[in-house]
Design a protein around this motif. Structure first.
Motif, PDB file in Angstrom:
ATOM      1  N   PRO A 191      46.498  67.910  61.123  1.00 40.64           N
ATOM      2  CA  PRO A 191      45.358  67.520  60.184  1.00 40.64           C
ATOM      3  C   PRO A 191      44.987  68.937  59.684  1.00 40.64           C
TER       4      PRO A 191
ATOM      5  N   PRO B  54      41.729  71.524  58.356  1.00 37.34           N
ATOM      6  CA  PRO B  54      40.651  71.826  59.375  1.00 37.34           C
ATOM      7  C   PRO B  54      39.696  70.976  58.827  1.00 37.34           C
ATOM      8  N   ASP B  55      38.573  70.481  59.616  1.00 37.99           N
ATOM      9  CA  ASP B  55      37.495  69.672  59.319  1.00 37.99           C
ATOM     10  C   ASP B  55      36.239  69.909  58.550  1.00 37.99           C
ATOM     11  N   TYR B  56      36.250  71.355  58.126  1.00 35.73           N
ATOM     12  CA  TYR B  56      35.150  71.755  57.494  1.00 35.73           C
ATOM     13  C   TYR B  56      35.434  71.451  55.905  1.00 35.73           C
ATOM     14  N   HIS B  57      36.488  71.080  55.343  1.00 37.40           N
ATOM     15  CA  HIS B  57      36.789  71.017  54.196  1.00 37.40           C
ATOM     16  C   HIS B  57      35.849  69.538  53.551  1.00 37.40           C
TER      17      HIS B  57
ATOM     18  N   ARG C 196      35.160  66.422  51.237  1.00 38.96           N
ATOM     19  CA  ARG C 196      35.741  65.336  50.813  1.00 38.96           C
ATOM     20  C   ARG C 196      36.859  65.645  49.660  1.00 38.96           C
TER      21      ARG C 196
ATOM     22  N   ARG D 181      39.773  67.572  49.971  1.00 39.20           N
ATOM     23  CA  ARG D 181      40.934  66.809  50.707  1.00 39.20           C
ATOM     24  C   ARG D 181      41.452  65.863  49.872  1.00 39.20           C
TER      25      ARG D 181
END
Lengths: 202, 179
Positions: B72, B74-77, B79, B82
């Motif tokens: 995955p 990094p979750d701070y990007h 939308r 992504r």
């Protein structure tokens, strides 16, 4: 000096030679055999070269054959095939351009190729003949014996003939392949030539 | 359990294809300007051979990827980032198939034999056609520039992740100890 000599005596020598030829009933002259006119639309002159072993088919779209032939006296016949080298095509404009370029056919310097034979020979097999002649291609003349089969339909003027045959020549014998193209590892030296000619007796 | 790196097979496929695509791109540009000669034919055959390998690797890669999902992001990007990443990757996948396939179209529609690494000639399933070869040529030509643009975006994005954002996105595709 030599040309002067001939100029001076030609009027005398030529009739003498002619008389001699008739008197000795020399072998029949080409013009003794009937003339056949090629039908261009029903005739084909094709060639097959090999690139990486795969056949590359091509043809000359502009050529003409003047044929003197008598099946009973093949030795009295003769043929002259004149080929316009610029009419070569392999159905690929880029490759055709290369083929006509200076290193290959060099069509500007050598616009015509020619095959001539001053007699025919009967070969083994039904309707089988040989034209022992010379091929002039890219200015280089080499002896070439063209085997072919011949079928004639009809008699006298208007009879039709169909000749089909072929040979394999080596392109480098005629200098078709200068510079880089002398290399035969990609484009081979052997080129098959096939004729399929239909002609009408005059 | 979620992997943080691509597995070794995925990495190998990625870097092998990267090298082959960059090399074949350069070879393609170089050979396009060469005069017709036997050596030029050899360059074309090499280019076609490498292209075939790229196509085979692309198939292998898709199969592998379907069975081994990517680690995955990094979750701070946001939308949109992504979405942009997904879109550009999909386009890259499309092009690594399209370039070899349009190349094959040229090879099949032309009357030139394709010799694969000097080993065998690839038979053509279609009749020669200058029109089809021309169409393939145009698609292949535009495809190379689309590929160049997408690879540039891909590389710049990876470098941005590594040097600017200082995350592990580039490292995911590099060998290393357990990350």
């Amino acid at each position: 000096m030599k040309s002067l000599f001939f100029h001076k005596f030609t009027p005398v020598i030529v009739p003498m030679l002619a008389a001699l030829a008739f008197a000795s009933s020399a072998p029949a002259h080409a013009q003794d055999a009937p003339l056949w006119r090629m039908r261009p639309a029903e005739s084909a002159l094709t060639f097959t070269a090999y690139q990486s072993g795969d056949p590359i088919e091509g043809r000359f779209e502009d050529f003409d054959a003047v044929i003197h032939f008598d099946p009973d006296r093949p030795e009295a016949g003769a043929v002259e095939v004149t080929i316009r080298t610029a009419s070569a095509t392999t159905d690929d404009s880029m490759r055709d351009g290369t083929l006509k370029s200076a290193d290959l056919f060099n069509v500007e310097a050598y616009p015509t190729a020619r095959f001539t034979a001053d007699r025919f020979e009967k070969a083994a097999g039904e309707n089988a003949y040989i034209a022992p002649g010379e091929l002039t291609l890219r200015g280089v003349t080499k002896p070439v014996s063209l085997p072919f089969t011949l079928t004639i339909e009809g008699e006298g003027a208007g009879a039709t003939a169909h000749a089909a045959g072929g040979i394999t020549i080596q392109r480098l014998d005629h200098g078709v392949g200068q510079g880089d193209w002398e290399d035969t590892s990609t484009v081979g030296n052997d080129v098959d030539i096939a004729i399929d000619i239909r002609a009408v007796r005059q | 359990m979620t992997a943080t790196r691509y597995d070794p097979v995925a990495q190998l496929l990625h870097w092998a294809m990267a090298a082959l695509i960059v090399g074949n791109f350069a070879l393609g540009l170089y050979m396009d300007g060469l005069p017709p000669a036997p050596r030029t034919i050899e360059f074309y055959n090499l280019h076609k051979s490498i292209g075939l390998v790229v196509l085979l690797l692309a198939v292998a890669r898709i199969i592998w990827r379907l069975r081994h999902p990517a680690p995955p992001l990094p979750d701070y990007h946001p939308r949109w980032e992504r979405a942009a990443a997904t879109a550009s990757h999909h386009l890259l996948y499309l092009l690594i198939f399209a370039q070899p396939l349009t190349g094959l179209l040229i090879a099949f529609a032309s009357k030139y034999p394709t010799t694969v690494f000097g080993l065998f000639n690839l038979p053509s399933p279609i009749a020669a056609s200058e029109q089809l070869a021309g169409l393939g040529g145009a698609l292949h030509w535009w495809g190379q520039w689309a590929m160049l643009v997408l690879v540039a975006i891909h590389v710049l994005a990876a470098l941005r992740h590594h040097f600017w954002l200082r995350n592990d996105v580039l490292k995911r595709m590099l060998p290393g100890g357990s990350a």
